[in-house]
Design a protein around this motif. Structure first.
Motif, short mmCIF file in Angstrom:
data_model
loop_
_atom_site.label_atom_id
_atom_site.label_comp_id
_atom_site.label_asym_id
_atom_site.label_seq_id
_atom_site.Cartn_x
_atom_site.Cartn_y
_atom_site.Cartn_z
N TYR A 150 34.07 59.44 -14.90
CA TYR A 150 33.99 60.20 -16.31
C TYR A 150 34.09 59.41 -17.40
N GLY A 151 34.74 58.29 -17.22
CA GLY A 151 34.99 57.31 -18.33
C GLY A 151 36.16 57.72 -19.01
N CYS A 152 36.35 57.26 -20.42
CA CYS A 152 37.70 57.53 -21.08
C CYS A 152 37.82 58.74 -22.21
N LEU A 153 36.21 58.91 -22.58
CA LEU A 153 36.37 59.48 -23.76
C LEU A 153 35.96 61.12 -23.55
N LEU A 154 35.67 61.66 -22.24
CA LEU A 154 35.55 63.03 -22.24
C LEU A 154 36.76 63.95 -21.96
N THR A 155 37.85 63.05 -21.69
CA THR A 155 38.90 63.72 -21.30
C THR A 155 40.17 63.45 -22.19
N ARG A 156 40.09 62.86 -23.31
CA ARG A 156 41.16 62.54 -24.15
C ARG A 156 40.58 62.07 -25.43
N PRO A 157 41.48 62.61 -26.62
CA PRO A 157 42.59 63.28 -26.46
C PRO A 157 42.56 64.78 -26.03
N LYS A 158 43.32 65.49 -25.74
CA LYS A 158 43.26 66.85 -25.06
C LYS A 158 42.65 67.89 -25.92
N GLU A 159 42.67 67.55 -27.22
CA GLU A 159 42.25 68.45 -28.49
C GLU A 159 40.76 68.49 -28.31
N VAL A 160 40.25 67.56 -27.73
CA VAL A 160 38.42 67.38 -27.65
C VAL A 160 38.02 67.08 -26.28
N ALA A 161 39.08 67.52 -25.27
CA ALA A 161 38.41 67.15 -23.95
C ALA A 161 37.64 68.43 -23.46
N LEU A 162 36.78 68.04 -22.63
CA LEU A 162 35.87 68.93 -21.94
C LEU A 162 36.66 70.31 -21.54
N GLN A 163 36.38 71.66 -21.85
CA GLN A 163 36.98 72.71 -21.46
C GLN A 163 37.35 72.79 -20.26
#
Length: 288
Positions: A150-163
């Motif tokens: 997934y890499g580091c950008l889709l799951t953090r920070p939690k405010e913008v993580a994939l639903q």
């Protein structure tokens, strides 16, 4: 279903195979995609390192353009997705939005905060779309061992993580791999950074970060890695042979975009999905 999308700089350059497969798969599934007219660069990591407001302004301009067209904007590049999602979250604050709109009005734009930023992965793993995918599978991927990165950008920070995803144990890609008939391979490094943003300034650091990911992958012996990010693909596929030479190791692990894996299961040709553009050969996947 009709969607506007923002390709970002990479998909028209170094990641054209991602764009090809994204468009071909979407068409196959019955989506009508329209590239957002007059979009601009999201600023990547460079803009925010100089002035964080630049990232907000660049993102807000794209969001204001998208808002004129529809209430959803698909953003396939992880870095663009991250920056636009960060911008949309920041602009929920009325004072911040008012200040940004004051500057957007100088170029005839205004952002109301109505458009939703989505990564295509979110759309493609929705229950409705998974049913469509399942009904159109014509090529068996049974026995194919696929490792989701997934890499580091889709799951953090939690405010913008994939639903619905967690920071360290996301499941969307693994769910998709299962639906396609392949076997997901557990991967403890699935959300570690590939080091891509450091490639120009500190290439040895970037290579070291990617090497850790490839080392962990090699121990699990997957048939391929599947990614969602142009930067990650550049490091893990495009720079894999350089990492091998630098560190005297051998990986030879094909790295596919998730849209390419879907396309193969749907019976689309490897060439139409851009699989001939890869640095590491994908023949052991496409010849199955």
């Amino acid at each position: 279903m009709k969607y506007n999308y923002l390709p970002g700089c990479s998909l028209h350059g170094s990641a054209k195979e991602y764009l090809l497969s994204f468009l071909r798969v979407s068409r196959k599934l019955g989506f009508q995609l329209y590239e957002l007219s007059d979009w601009n660069c999201c600023g990547a990591t460079a803009a925010k390192s100089i002035d964080s407001e630049w990232t907000l302004l660049l993102g807000a301009r794209n969001l204001a353009l998208a808002e004129r067209k529809s209430d959803v904007l698909l953003v396939p590049c992880n870095l663009c997705y991250h920056n636009l999602a960060i911008t949309a979250t920041a602009l929920r604050e009325s004072e911040v939005r008012a200040e940004i709109n004051r500057k957007l009005q100088l170029v005839g734009l205004y952002f109301q905060g109505k458009v939703q930023v989505k990564h295509p992965l979110e759309l493609l793993v929705s229950e409705q779309v998974l049913e469509i995918i399942s009904s159109q599978i014509t090529r068996s991927l049974s026995g194919l061992r696929v490792m989701a990165y997934y890499g580091c950008l889709l799951t953090r920070p939690k405010e913008v993580a994939l639903q619905g995803e967690t920071n360290y144990s996301p499941r969307m890609l693994d769910k998709l791999i299962n639906i396609l008939g392949a076997t997901p391979v557990p991967f403890s490094a699935k959300t570690k950074c590939c080091g891509g943003t450091l490639f120009l300034s500190s290439p040895n650091v970037a290579y070291g970060a990617s090497r850790k990911i490839l080392d962990e992958a090699l121990r699990q012996e997957p048939d391929c890695l599947v990614v969602t990010c142009p930067m990650c693909h550049m490091m893990l596929d495009g720079k894999q042979t350089e990492i091998e030479r630098t560190h005297q190791v051998k990986y030879r692990i094909p790295v596919l975009y998730f849209t390419q894996l879907i396309g193969l299961a749907l019976g689309l040709s490897p060439k139409s999905l851009g699989l001939t553009y890869h640095v590491v050969s994908t023949r052991k996947i496409t010849s199955r």
